[in-house]
Design a protein around this motif. Structure first.
Motif, PDB file in Angstrom:
ATOM      1  N   ASP A  78       0.746  -1.211   0.026  1.00 34.10           N
ATOM      2  CA  ASP A  78      -0.015   0.050  -0.099  1.00 34.10           C
ATOM      3  C   ASP A  78       0.857   1.174   0.075  1.00 34.10           C
ATOM      4  O   ASP A  78       0.507   2.268  -0.705  1.00 34.10           O
ATOM      5  N   LYS A  79       1.816   1.268   0.725  1.00 34.17           N
ATOM      6  CA  LYS A  79       2.976   2.599   0.837  1.00 34.17           C
ATOM      7  C   LYS A  79       2.188   3.676   0.645  1.00 34.17           C
ATOM      8  O   LYS A  79       2.780   4.469  -0.092  1.00 34.17           O
ATOM      9  N   GLY A  80       1.419   4.065   1.732  1.00 30.17           N
ATOM     10  CA  GLY A  80       0.886   5.268   1.926  1.00 30.17           C
ATOM     11  C   GLY A  80      -0.239   5.792   0.729  1.00 30.17           C
ATOM     12  O   GLY A  80      -0.822   6.614   0.785  1.00 30.17           O
ATOM     13  N   ARG A  81      -0.644   4.779  -0.116  1.00 28.25           N
ATOM     14  CA  ARG A  81      -1.463   5.107  -1.305  1.00 28.25           C
ATOM     15  C   ARG A  81      -3.007   5.449  -0.554  1.00 28.25           C
ATOM     16  O   ARG A  81      -4.034   5.789  -0.836  1.00 28.25           O
ATOM     17  N   GLY A  82      -3.119   4.773   0.739  1.00 29.65           N
ATOM     18  CA  GLY A  82      -4.449   4.678   1.465  1.00 29.65           C
ATOM     19  C   GLY A  82      -5.419   3.867   1.204  1.00 29.65           C
ATOM     20  O   GLY A  82      -6.790   4.130   1.370  1.00 29.65           O
ATOM     21  N   GLN A  83      -5.029   2.843  -0.002  1.00 22.83           N
ATOM     22  CA  GLN A  83      -6.060   1.924  -0.550  1.00 22.83           C
ATOM     23  C   GLN A  83      -6.756   1.353   0.422  1.00 22.83           C
ATOM     24  O   GLN A  83      -8.006   1.042   0.315  1.00 22.83           O
ATOM     25  N   SER A  84      -5.871   0.847   1.216  1.00 27.47           N
ATOM     26  CA  SER A  84      -6.463  -0.283   2.440  1.00 27.47           C
ATOM     27  C   SER A  84      -7.198   0.624   3.504  1.00 27.47           C
ATOM     28  O   SER A  84      -8.281  -0.144   4.388  1.00 27.47           O
ATOM     29  N   GLY A  85      -6.895   1.771   3.820  1.00 28.25           N
ATOM     30  CA  GLY A  85      -7.752   2.552   4.979  1.00 28.25           C
ATOM     31  C   GLY A  85      -7.028   2.019   6.144  1.00 28.25           C
ATOM     32  O   GLY A  85      -7.540   2.308   7.450  1.00 28.25           O
ATOM     33  N   MET A  86      -5.883   1.296   6.113  1.00 32.25           N
ATOM     34  CA  MET A  86      -5.277   0.792   7.596  1.00 32.25           C
ATOM     35  C   MET A  86      -3.886   1.467   7.682  1.00 32.25           C
ATOM     36  O   MET A  86      -2.815   0.776   7.620  1.00 32.25           O
ATOM     37  N   SER A  87      -3.793   2.869   7.779  1.00 35.63           N
ATOM     38  CA  SER A  87      -2.560   3.621   7.885  1.00 35.63           C
ATOM     39  C   SER A  87      -1.706   3.098   9.006  1.00 35.63           C
ATOM     40  O   SER A  87      -0.371   3.010   8.783  1.00 35.63           O
ATOM     41  N   THR A  88      -2.015   2.637  10.061  1.00 35.55           N
ATOM     42  CA  THR A  88      -1.346   2.145  11.076  1.00 35.55           C
ATOM     43  C   THR A  88      -0.565   0.936  10.775  1.00 35.55           C
ATOM     44  O   THR A  88       0.689   0.657  10.812  1.00 35.55           O
ATOM     45  N   GLU A  89      -1.126  -0.116  10.240  1.00 36.98           N
ATOM     46  CA  GLU A  89      -0.579  -1.106   9.793  1.00 36.98           C
ATOM     47  C   GLU A  89       0.483  -1.143   8.570  1.00 36.98           C
ATOM     48  O   GLU A  89       1.484  -1.600   8.301  1.00 36.98           O
ATOM     49  N   VAL A  90      -0.016  -0.189   7.720  1.00 39.23           N
ATOM     50  CA  VAL A  90       0.744   0.129   6.441  1.00 39.23           C
ATOM     51  C   VAL A  90       2.032   0.639   6.823  1.00 39.23           C
ATOM     52  O   VAL A  90       3.082   0.149   6.413  1.00 39.23           O
ATOM     53  N   GLN A  91       2.074   1.655   7.889  1.00 37.87           N
ATOM     54  CA  GLN A  91       3.265   2.169   8.337  1.00 37.87           C
ATOM     55  C   GLN A  91       3.995   1.090   9.020  1.00 37.87           C
ATOM     56  O   GLN A  91       5.484   1.080   8.835  1.00 37.87           O
ATOM     57  N   ASP A  97       9.475  -8.175   8.040  1.00 34.25           N
ATOM     58  CA  ASP A  97       9.306  -9.416   7.244  1.00 34.25           C
ATOM     59  C   ASP A  97       8.140 -10.167   7.769  1.00 34.25           C
ATOM     60  O   ASP A  97       7.442  -9.803   8.875  1.00 34.25           O
ATOM     61  N   PHE A  98       8.003 -11.309   7.355  1.00 30.96           N
ATOM     62  CA  PHE A  98       6.831 -12.181   7.726  1.00 30.96           C
ATOM     63  C   PHE A  98       6.840 -12.542   9.271  1.00 30.96           C
ATOM     64  O   PHE A  98       5.860 -12.613   9.987  1.00 30.96           O
ATOM     65  N   ARG A  99       8.071 -12.971   9.659  1.00 29.95           N
ATOM     66  CA  ARG A  99       8.363 -13.217  11.031  1.00 29.95           C
ATOM     67  C   ARG A  99       7.843 -11.994  12.008  1.00 29.95           C
ATOM     68  O   ARG A  99       7.198 -12.068  12.997  1.00 29.95           O
ATOM     69  N   ASP A 100       8.049 -10.811  11.556  1.00 29.19           N
ATOM     70  CA  ASP A 100       7.834  -9.641  12.404  1.00 29.19           C
ATOM     71  C   ASP A 100       6.128  -9.616  12.425  1.00 29.19           C
ATOM     72  O   ASP A 100       5.517  -9.153  13.377  1.00 29.19           O
ATOM     73  N   TYR A 101       5.666  -9.762  11.246  1.00 29.57           N
ATOM     74  CA  TYR A 101       4.160  -9.638  11.087  1.00 29.57           C
ATOM     75  C   TYR A 101       3.523 -10.778  12.232  1.00 29.57           C
ATOM     76  O   TYR A 101       2.516 -10.319  12.792  1.00 29.57           O
ATOM     77  N   LEU A 102       4.154 -11.772  12.237  1.00 29.03           N
ATOM     78  CA  LEU A 102       3.393 -12.707  13.086  1.00 29.03           C
ATOM     79  C   LEU A 102       3.605 -12.380  14.650  1.00 29.03           C
ATOM     80  O   LEU A 102       2.885 -12.746  15.471  1.00 29.03           O
ATOM     81  N   SER A 103       4.819 -11.794  14.790  1.00 30.08           N
ATOM     82  CA  SER A 103       5.109 -11.245  16.238  1.00 30.08           C
ATOM     83  C   SER A 103       3.990 -10.316  16.615  1.00 30.08           C
ATOM     84  O   SER A 103       3.491 -10.106  17.666  1.00 30.08           O
ATOM     85  N   TRP A 104       3.754  -9.394  15.599  1.00 30.69           N
ATOM     86  CA  TRP A 104       2.674  -8.347  15.682  1.00 30.69           C
ATOM     87  C   TRP A 104       1.256  -8.763  15.942  1.00 30.69           C
ATOM     88  O   TRP A 104       0.445  -8.906  16.948  1.00 30.69           O
ATOM     89  N   LEU A 105       0.966 -10.145  15.133  1.00 24.58           N
ATOM     90  CA  LEU A 105      -0.342 -10.779  15.246  1.00 24.58           C
ATOM     91  C   LEU A 105      -0.526 -11.373  16.454  1.00 24.58           C
ATOM     92  O   LEU A 105      -1.486 -11.232  17.072  1.00 24.58           O
ATOM     93  N   ALA A 106       0.485 -11.761  17.146  1.00 23.18           N
ATOM     94  CA  ALA A 106       0.577 -12.692  18.468  1.00 23.18           C
ATOM     95  C   ALA A 106       0.075 -11.624  19.586  1.00 23.18           C
ATOM     96  O   ALA A 106      -0.172 -11.767  20.733  1.00 23.18           O
ATOM     97  N   ASP A 107       0.583 -10.357  19.415  1.00 20.27           N
ATOM     98  CA  ASP A 107       0.516  -9.262  20.496  1.00 20.27           C
ATOM     99  C   ASP A 107      -0.709  -8.591  20.179  1.00 20.27           C
ATOM    100  O   ASP A 107      -1.066  -7.735  19.626  1.00 20.27           O
TER     101      ASP A 107
END
Length: 201
Positions: A78-91, A97-107
């Protein structure tokens, strides 16, 4: 009524039903826009005196492990285009990487957009207040063209199944993204989806 669970083939479905889908209350009503749950649609339609119970409601679901890989790539791109409407996650995800994503998901305390789309299970979108399935027909992302064709035939509807997917992704097979801990994390977070739809890794 097409209830669009995010990242579950919605663009493909909308492509098939153009231009008629633009007349759907979920598209016409300002307070019905976005990826609402069945319960939220029910509240909105009741306010507008629209008989939701009289509609045939269908949706699309997806393997939860694949769903998260799709979310990860979609939001990184998305890189700031706002298409997703999920600016917190985009930033956040630009440096993940995907391991970081899973750590975020777990928290559960990690920063997230107010919609909390990714924090839901698929069944949260399509069940009523008692946890009962509230949609009439469930299509599967994994066999979407076939399921959509069957739905159209059963309803004797005219739209044609598109020849190719809209918004198709180019990432590797979802299984390559996970180690054992990641597999278990998604299994735990999506236990109701797995029980309801029989998905496996």
């Amino acid at each position: 009524m097409f209830l669009h669970v995010p990242k579950c083939g919605g663009s493909f479905i909308e492509q098939a039903f153009l231009p008629w889908i633009t007349q759907c209350p979920s598209r016409r009503l300002r307070d019905a826009r976005g990826h609402l749950t069945w319960r939220q649609y029910k509240q909105v339609f009741d306010r507008h005196h629209i008989d939701f119970d009289a509609m045939l409601v269908f949706t699309v679901v997806r393997n939860p492990w694949d769903w998260h890989v799709s979310w990860f790539h979609y939001l990184k791109e998305d890189k700031g285009r706002g298409q997703s409407g999920m600016s917190t996650e985009v930033q956040l995800f630009q440096s993940f990487d995907f391991r970081d994503y899973l750590s975020w998901l777990a928290d559960d305390e990690a920063p997230t957009s107010p919609t909390r789309y990714i924090r839901k299970q698929l069944v949260d979108y399509i069940t009523d207040d008692q946890g009962r399935m509230a949609v009439d027909t469930v299509l599967r992302q994994e066999r979407l063209e076939e399921d959509l064709r069957t739905l159209l035939e059963n309803l004797d509807l005219a739209p044609a199944v598109p020849e190719r997917r809209a918004n198709s992704s180019t990432h590797a097979d979802y299984r390559s993204y996970y180690d054992d801990a990641g597999i278990e994390l998604v299994a735990s977070r999506h236990r109701d989806d797995i029980a309801r739809f029989g998905y496996t890794f």
